[in-house]
Every structure is written in C-alpha cells, then in structure tokens.
Design an enzyme around this catalytic site. Structure first.
Site, PDB file in Angstrom:
ATOM      1  N   GLY A  35      50.194  28.417  55.170  1.00 15.74           N
ATOM      2  CA  GLY A  35      49.899  27.345  56.112  1.00 15.74           C
ATOM      3  C   GLY A  35      49.494  26.070  55.400  1.00 15.74           C
ATOM      4  O   GLY A  35      48.327  25.860  55.104  1.00 15.74           O
ATOM      5  N   LEU A  36      50.487  25.215  55.109  1.00 19.31           N
ATOM      6  CA  LEU A  36      50.213  23.987  54.359  1.00 19.31           C
ATOM      7  C   LEU A  36      50.003  22.816  55.321  1.00 19.31           C
ATOM      8  O   LEU A  36      50.721  21.821  55.283  1.00 19.31           O
ATOM      9  CB  LEU A  36      51.343  23.689  53.377  1.00 19.31           C
ATOM     10  CG  LEU A  36      50.982  22.692  52.264  1.00 19.31           C
ATOM     11  CD1 LEU A  36      50.061  23.341  51.239  1.00 19.31           C
ATOM     12  CD2 LEU A  36      52.237  22.167  51.565  1.00 19.31           C
ATOM     13  N   GLY A  37      49.003  22.946  56.187  1.00 19.72           N
ATOM     14  CA  GLY A  37      48.607  21.837  57.045  1.00 19.72           C
ATOM     15  C   GLY A  37      47.542  21.012  56.358  1.00 19.72           C
ATOM     16  O   GLY A  37      47.479  20.931  55.134  1.00 19.72           O
TER      17      GLY A  37
ATOM     18  N   ILE B  44      44.220  21.463  56.094  1.00 16.34           N
ATOM     19  CA  ILE B  44      43.273  22.222  55.278  1.00 16.34           C
ATOM     20  C   ILE B  44      43.978  22.903  54.115  1.00 16.34           C
ATOM     21  O   ILE B  44      43.479  22.905  52.984  1.00 16.34           O
ATOM     22  CB  ILE B  44      42.532  23.253  56.147  1.00 16.34           C
ATOM     23  CG1 ILE B  44      41.725  22.539  57.240  1.00 16.34           C
ATOM     24  CG2 ILE B  44      41.610  24.113  55.289  1.00 16.34           C
ATOM     25  CD1 ILE B  44      41.119  23.476  58.270  1.00 16.34           C
TER      26      ILE B  44
ATOM     27  N   ASP C  52      55.123  28.149  54.630  1.00 15.94           N
ATOM     28  CA  ASP C  52      54.893  27.514  55.931  1.00 15.94           C
ATOM     29  C   ASP C  52      56.245  27.209  56.559  1.00 15.94           C
ATOM     30  O   ASP C  52      56.862  26.190  56.258  1.00 15.94           O
ATOM     31  CB  ASP C  52      54.079  26.230  55.773  1.00 15.94           C
ATOM     32  CG  ASP C  52      53.580  25.699  57.121  1.00 15.94           C
ATOM     33  OD1 ASP C  52      54.274  25.918  58.132  1.00 15.94           O
ATOM     34  OD2 ASP C  52      52.499  25.088  57.160  1.00 15.94           O
TER      35      ASP C  52
ATOM     36  N   ALA D 198      40.525  31.037  58.039  1.00 12.25           N
ATOM     37  CA  ALA D 198      41.292  30.543  59.180  1.00 12.25           C
ATOM     38  C   ALA D 198      40.802  31.180  60.479  1.00 12.25           C
ATOM     39  O   ALA D 198      39.848  30.709  61.092  1.00 12.25           O
ATOM     40  CB  ALA D 198      42.781  30.807  58.953  1.00 12.25           C
ATOM     41  N   ARG D 199      41.457  32.270  60.896  1.00 12.19           N
ATOM     42  CA  ARG D 199      41.085  32.983  62.117  1.00 12.19           C
ATOM     43  C   ARG D 199      41.087  34.481  61.822  1.00 12.19           C
ATOM     44  O   ARG D 199      41.995  34.998  61.157  1.00 12.19           O
ATOM     45  CB  ARG D 199      42.046  32.660  63.259  1.00 12.19           C
ATOM     46  CG  ARG D 199      41.843  31.280  63.879  1.00 12.19           C
ATOM     47  CD  ARG D 199      40.530  31.224  64.647  1.00 12.19           C
ATOM     48  NE  ARG D 199      40.317  29.946  65.322  1.00 12.19           N
ATOM     49  CZ  ARG D 199      39.642  28.926  64.821  1.00 12.19           C
ATOM     50  NH1 ARG D 199      39.160  29.015  63.596  1.00 12.19           N
ATOM     51  NH2 ARG D 199      39.453  27.826  65.523  1.00 12.19           N
TER      52      ARG D 199
ATOM     53  N   ASP E  10      35.663  34.526  55.744  1.00 14.37           N
ATOM     54  CA  ASP E  10      34.718  33.744  56.536  1.00 14.37           C
ATOM     55  C   ASP E  10      34.880  34.062  58.016  1.00 14.37           C
ATOM     56  O   ASP E  10      34.059  33.630  58.836  1.00 14.37           O
ATOM     57  CB  ASP E  10      34.945  32.245  56.299  1.00 14.37           C
ATOM     58  CG  ASP E  10      33.944  31.387  57.052  1.00 14.37           C
ATOM     59  OD1 ASP E  10      32.730  31.623  56.908  1.00 14.37           O
ATOM     60  OD2 ASP E  10      34.366  30.479  57.807  1.00 14.37           O
TER      61      ASP E  10
ATOM     62  N   GLU F  89      33.832  38.672  66.386  1.00 14.97           N
ATOM     63  CA  GLU F  89      32.670  37.901  65.946  1.00 14.97           C
ATOM     64  C   GLU F  89      31.658  37.768  67.074  1.00 14.97           C
ATOM     65  O   GLU F  89      32.061  37.576  68.221  1.00 14.97           O
ATOM     66  CB  GLU F  89      33.118  36.513  65.464  1.00 14.97           C
ATOM     67  CG  GLU F  89      34.018  36.568  64.246  1.00 14.97           C
ATOM     68  CD  GLU F  89      34.509  35.193  63.791  1.00 14.97           C
ATOM     69  OE1 GLU F  89      34.166  34.180  64.459  1.00 14.97           O
ATOM     70  OE2 GLU F  89      35.226  35.127  62.784  1.00 14.97           O
TER      71      GLU F  89
ATOM     72  N   HIS G 132      31.555  32.868  59.588  1.00  7.52           N
ATOM     73  CA  HIS G 132      32.394  31.843  60.203  1.00  7.52           C
ATOM     74  C   HIS G 132      31.692  30.476  60.149  1.00  7.52           C
ATOM     75  O   HIS G 132      31.487  29.814  61.163  1.00  7.52           O
ATOM     76  CB  HIS G 132      32.750  32.207  61.649  1.00  7.52           C
ATOM     77  CG  HIS G 132      33.961  31.453  62.154  1.00  7.52           C
ATOM     78  ND1 HIS G 132      34.763  31.920  63.166  1.00  7.52           N
ATOM     79  CD2 HIS G 132      34.515  30.271  61.777  1.00  7.52           C
ATOM     80  CE1 HIS G 132      35.732  31.067  63.407  1.00  7.52           C
ATOM     81  NE2 HIS G 132      35.608  30.052  62.567  1.00  7.52           N
TER      82      HIS G 132
END
Length: 339
Positions: free
Chosen positions: A154-156, A158, A177, A238-239, A263, A268, A296
């Site tokens: 995921g090269l967005g 962040i 990505d 990320a998620r 993280d 959660e 998180h």
C-alpha cells in the site's frame, strides 16, 4: 439560515480550534456522548454537518439525519458509517486521511528499529538483572538494515512516508499496490512488484499500509506467510483484520517469520484469546524478543490531534459553505447530493 455542525463524540473539552475555522456564525453542538441514542434526536435532525469519531451511523440511523449534507469521520477509517445508505440519502461521507501520516510512518520505522537494535529488549533485561543483562546476545532479531529490502504493501501517503524513511537507512524499497497507475514508482525509483507473493518473497521487512477493504481483509493469511522470505519481519500499523493472527503465530513458531510488530488487531481492545496476544503475553522462549504489540496508537501525537480536528471541521464547513467536497469516500453512491 445559520449552519449547524454536530460533534457528537468529540474528545475535545471545548471546540476552540473548530470555532477558529468556522467563525461566530455557525452553531457548534458538542454533547460529548458515546452512543447515538444518548444524544437528543433534535441534534441529529437539525445538523447540517456531522463530525463523528466512534459512534456508528448505520442504515437505520440515516433517516434521522434529516438536514445533514455531510458526515465527516474524524479519522482515517470509515467502517462505522454506512456509505451506501448515506449516499442514497444524498449525504456525502468524508474522512481525514492525512492527519497522522507522519506519526504512523514513524511508528512503522520505530518497530523496525526496535527489532534491529533491540532497544526495548536490552532495557527490559537490564532492568530484570543488571549483571546478566549486560550482553548483546539478548537481541535475537538484530540485523543490519543497510542493503536490506523494505517492502511496502500500500504505497499511499503513509506507505510512501515510511518508504522514504527506510530509504534514509540505506534500504532498498519495493512495494505492492495494484491501485496505483503505471509509472507511479518511477518518481521515487522504487521497485514495483505485480503480485503480493512477489513482494513477500523479496522483502526483509514487510510494512503494511493498505486500507481495510473486502480485498485486503485477511490478506496476510497462511498462504501469504508461505510466500514470505524466510526470516522476514512483518509490521502492521494499518488495520487489524488485514492479518490473520493465528497465521502470524504459526509463522513465528516455524521460524518463517523472524519478528512481528502489530499496532492493530482484528479485535480491539486486545482480547486475551487472540492467538497473537496469547503468545505475546505468555512470552515463552520461542517468541521472546520477536513480538511487539502496541494499543493502536500509531496515529497519536498532540500535534496529530490538532491536525485532525482542524482538517475534519474544514472538510465539513467548506462543503456546506462553498460546495467543495474533499476526501469523499462514498462518491459511487452519491448520485443526488442534498442542497
């Protein structure tokens, strides 16, 4: 008619930053509740815009938003909002995708450095026993970063920020990505991989920065672990649902994964029955020094919270005042926006 903005669950004690953005002519409602039904129905009905943090807005609640033209998720993720129901009702849904870019990228690099240099491990063993802890042997994940490959999923915003930080350590950068247009890699000189297994097979450090979608849910599973370069580190800021934590534990036990830093978790706050959490808590010799868990918090800094609050209210206010829509996440459903 004056505009009304509802902040149902804002953590701020007062909306001073928000007032600076909108000026004195906009009514700001600030009930500070954590449940939809704890807020008077008239507040939902009369709000032109809503900036929500944690209160879910599902299809059943959308009809109660009688005047709302925009809902802004006060954060990056927007899973708590029914995008289609809002779009069908003419309500734009937006998020704040860039407020914690610096912090999350820093967190990913910090986890990588913790494994590389063992800062936390050394501190813990010295605290437990100053004499026997005085040794370099306690860091079981130590390695040189220069010349290693930092793989980004995921090269967005962040992912790019993390990659640039890693390159400053002399690392080679590769990424996967499929949503980026051809040639996106050329401006940075990164190596682009066409498949996830290709990236997993070449990266020494894998850092996940993709959003949670139907395609990325459970992306890192047993099959993905089988593709990973032996001895790689995997880091996710990320998620949580992107990673199958049972597969991560199996990868650590087998040695396919040398280290895992999370993280985020599928559930959660952390639940003791989660396979990764259970292994991390047990801290048996096979996992000791090879697992990091944070609650998180990768997004957090006081500066990031200031950015978040300001960007969220700007997104709502400028749309209501000027019709300028930014960071809309339900555009595919928003056929007839409310006016």
């Amino acid at each position: 008619m004056p505009l009304t903005l509802l902040f149902p669950d804002s953590r701020a004690t007062q909306l001073d930053l928000e007032r600076e953005v909108v000026g004195p002519d906009v009514e700001l409602l600030h009930p500070r509740q954590n449940r939809f039904d704890a807020i008077d129905a008239s507040a939902w009905e009369n709000a032109d815009g809503i900036v929500v943090g944690r209160i879910p807005i599902d299809a059943a609640k959308v009809p109660l938003l009688k005047r709302a033209r925009i809902v802004v998720r006060n954060g990056v993720g927007f899973e708590i909002i029914d995008l289609k129901a809002c779009g069908d009702a003419g309500i734009a849904v937006c998020n704040v995708p860039d407020y914690g870019t610096t912090e999350v990228a820093d967190s990913a690099i910090a986890m990588m450095l913790a494994f590389a240099r063992g800062i936390g491990v050394y501190d813990a063993v010295l605290r437990a026993d100053l004499k026997t802890g005085w040794s370099h042997l306690h860091n079981v994940t130590s390695r040189r970063l220069r010349g290693a490959t930092f793989g980004v999923i995921g090269l967005g915003r962040i992912g790019t920020a993390a990659a640039l930080r890693a390159r400053a350590f002399g690392m080679n950068i590769a990424f996967y990505d499929p949503l980026l247009p051809n040639g996106a890699e050329l401006s940075f000189g990164f190596t682009r991989t066409r498949t996830l297994p290709e990236l997993l097979g070449m990266a020494d450090v894998i850092s996940i920065h993709t959003p949670l979608t139907a395609e990325t849910h459970g992306m890192i599973n047993a099959a993905a672990i089988a593709s990973i370069k032996p001895g790689a580190w995997l880091i996710c800021n990320a998620r949580g649902p992107i990673c199958d934590t049972a597969a991560l534990v199996a990868g650590l036990k087998s040695g396919k994964l040398a280290a895992v830093g999370l993280d985020v978790l599928p559930q959660e706050p952390a639940a003791a029955e989660d396979p990764f959490v259970a292994a991390w808590q047990a801290n048996e010799p096979w996992i000791r020094g090879r697992a990091l868990l944070n609650p998180h918090v990768g997004f957090y800094s006081p500066d990031a919270f200031v950015d978040l609050r300001r960007k969220a209210v700007e997104t709502a206010y400028y749309y209501l005042r000027d019709g300028k829509l930014a960071n809309c996440v339900n555009a595919e459903y928003l056929q007839k926006p409310r006016t």
